[in-house]
Design an enzyme around this catalytic site. Structure first.
Site, short mmCIF file in Angstrom:
data_model
loop_
_atom_site.label_atom_id
_atom_site.label_comp_id
_atom_site.label_asym_id
_atom_site.label_seq_id
_atom_site.Cartn_x
_atom_site.Cartn_y
_atom_site.Cartn_z
N ASN A 1 -10.46 2.69 13.35
CA ASN A 1 -11.33 2.78 12.18
C ASN A 1 -11.97 1.41 11.98
O ASN A 1 -11.33 0.50 11.48
CB ASN A 1 -10.48 3.19 10.96
CG ASN A 1 -11.27 3.14 9.66
OD1 ASN A 1 -12.50 3.01 9.68
ND2 ASN A 1 -10.57 3.24 8.54
N LYS B 1 -14.25 0.45 10.07
CA LYS B 1 -14.67 0.15 8.69
C LYS B 1 -16.06 -0.48 8.69
O LYS B 1 -16.89 -0.11 9.51
CB LYS B 1 -13.62 -0.71 7.98
CG LYS B 1 -12.24 -0.08 8.06
CD LYS B 1 -11.22 -0.71 7.16
CE LYS B 1 -9.88 -0.01 7.36
NZ LYS B 1 -8.84 -0.48 6.44
N HIS C 1 -9.94 8.71 3.12
CA HIS C 1 -9.36 7.37 3.29
C HIS C 1 -9.15 6.74 1.91
O HIS C 1 -9.96 6.92 0.99
CB HIS C 1 -10.28 6.49 4.14
CG HIS C 1 -9.61 5.23 4.57
ND1 HIS C 1 -9.48 4.15 3.73
CD2 HIS C 1 -8.99 4.89 5.73
CE1 HIS C 1 -8.83 3.19 4.37
NE2 HIS C 1 -8.51 3.62 5.57
N GLU D 1 -9.62 3.87 0.86
CA GLU D 1 -10.73 3.02 0.38
C GLU D 1 -11.83 3.89 -0.23
O GLU D 1 -12.50 3.47 -1.17
CB GLU D 1 -11.25 2.16 1.54
CG GLU D 1 -10.28 1.01 1.84
CD GLU D 1 -10.25 0.56 3.28
OE1 GLU D 1 -11.20 0.82 4.04
OE2 GLU D 1 -9.24 -0.08 3.67
N GLU E 1 -1.11 7.07 5.54
CA GLU E 1 -1.43 5.65 5.37
C GLU E 1 -0.99 5.20 3.98
O GLU E 1 -1.74 5.38 3.01
CB GLU E 1 -2.94 5.43 5.51
CG GLU E 1 -3.51 5.86 6.84
CD GLU E 1 -4.81 5.13 7.17
OE1 GLU E 1 -4.87 4.51 8.23
OE2 GLU E 1 -5.74 5.16 6.35
N GLY F 1 -4.40 -2.96 5.54
CA GLY F 1 -5.11 -4.24 5.51
C GLY F 1 -4.29 -5.39 4.94
O GLY F 1 -4.82 -6.47 4.68
N SER G 1 -1.67 -1.48 8.81
CA SER G 1 -1.23 -2.70 9.51
C SER G 1 -0.48 -2.40 10.81
O SER G 1 0.46 -3.13 11.17
CB SER G 1 -0.40 -3.59 8.58
OG SER G 1 -1.16 -3.97 7.46
P1 PGA Z 1 -5.39 -1.54 8.87
O1 PGA Z 1 -6.27 -0.28 8.36
O2 PGA Z 1 -4.90 -1.19 10.23
O3 PGA Z 1 -6.35 -2.69 8.87
O4 PGA Z 1 -4.28 -1.70 7.89
C1 PGA Z 1 -5.85 1.03 8.63
C2 PGA Z 1 -6.81 2.00 7.98
O5 PGA Z 1 -7.29 1.70 6.87
O6 PGA Z 1 -7.12 3.07 8.53
#
Ligand code: PGA
Length: 254
Positions: free
Chosen positions: A9, A11, A96, A98, A168, A174, A213
């Site tokens: 992903n 982003k 997601h 976010e 997640e 993140g 992460s």
């Molecule tokens: P990250 O993001 O690996 O940077 O924690 C995962 C995601 O948001 O899908």
């Protein structure tokens, strides 16, 4: 054999040239290493078409990071599922955290998006997960259950094979701090049971990815867990070497 999917992903990262270079490096690696795991990349919208051209003939699948639920119309700034299918997308990330947090997407909106994406031939990577407060208040399983029940409302049984779940935990995204192996194991087993209760045998084959992460340091122990079918990877998908080393761990965990 355990089925695995490693999905990146990206982003809101990379410029056009950087994105195409990264896609090329990943496609070349997959072309020469021929992993049994499925590999997908989800770049930002403006790069989808050129990367889809670049992936022509490659086993790497293309995904988008969001879509609207309407097929078309006066929705300035939005992108429809049919548009994504028409430029070669196979997956679309929906729900997601976010999107839930910054763009106020509710379970109801996410459910509409999932239904619409399926209708236009896309395979949703449906994200769920609890916040830190919810975990501290022992609400993790109630939250996951509600998100799955609401998000997958009115899905026909024959559409189930097109769904991928990504667990997640919001507090692990993140932050550089992934959930522990025990927390992931427990959550994935809970999700598997729930899916089997809801969809019988079809629920057994739904891929359940872990995200938050995930990186080349923790991938080995996380991907080995019996109900972990791969990862949805943010930061560590932005570098070809890091991303492909996670694919190597997925190969060992099948
Ligand atoms: P990250 O993001 O690996 O940077 O924690 C995962 C995601 O948001 O899908």
């Amino acid at each position: 054999m355990k089925q695995m999917l490693i999905a990146g992903n990206w982003k809101m990262h990379k410029t056009f040239t950087e994105a195409n270079n990264l896609a090329k490096q990943i496609a070349e690696w997959v072309g020469s290493n021929k992993p049994k795991s499925e590999v997908a990349i989800c770049p930002p919208f403006p790069f989808l078409y050129s990367i889809s051209q670049l992936l022509n003939g490659s086993k790497v699948k293309l995904g988008a990071q969001n879509c609207h639920y309407e097929p078309e119309g006066a929705f300035t700034g939005e992108v429809s599922p049919s548009m994504l299918s028409s430029v070669g997308c196979y997956y679309v990330i929906l729900g997601h955290s976010e999107r839930r947090t910054y763009f106020h997407e509710t379970d109801d909106i996410i459910n509409k998006k999932i239904l619409s994406a399926l209708q236009f031939g896309l395979n949703p990577i449906f994200c769920i997960g609890e916040t830190l407060t919810e975990r501290q208040n022992n609400q993790t399983f109630a939250v996951i259950e509600k998100q799955i029940q609401n998000g997958l409302k009115n899905i026909a049984l024959n559409q189930i094979p097109h769904i991928v779940i990504a667990y997640e935990p919001v507090w692990a995204i993140g932050t550089g701090i992934s959930a522990t192996v025990d927390q992931i194991d427990e959550a994935h087993k809970f999700i598997r049971n729930l899916l089997v209760n809801l969809f019988n045998e079809a629920g057994r084959d739904i891929l359940i990815l872990y995200g938050g992460s995930l990186n080349s340091t923790n991938a080995n122990e996380i991907l080995k867990l019996p109900e972990v079918n791969g990862g949805l990877i943010g930061k560590s998908s932005l570098d070809a070497l890091e991303f492909t080393s996670i694919i190597e761990f997925a190969e060992k965990s099948m």
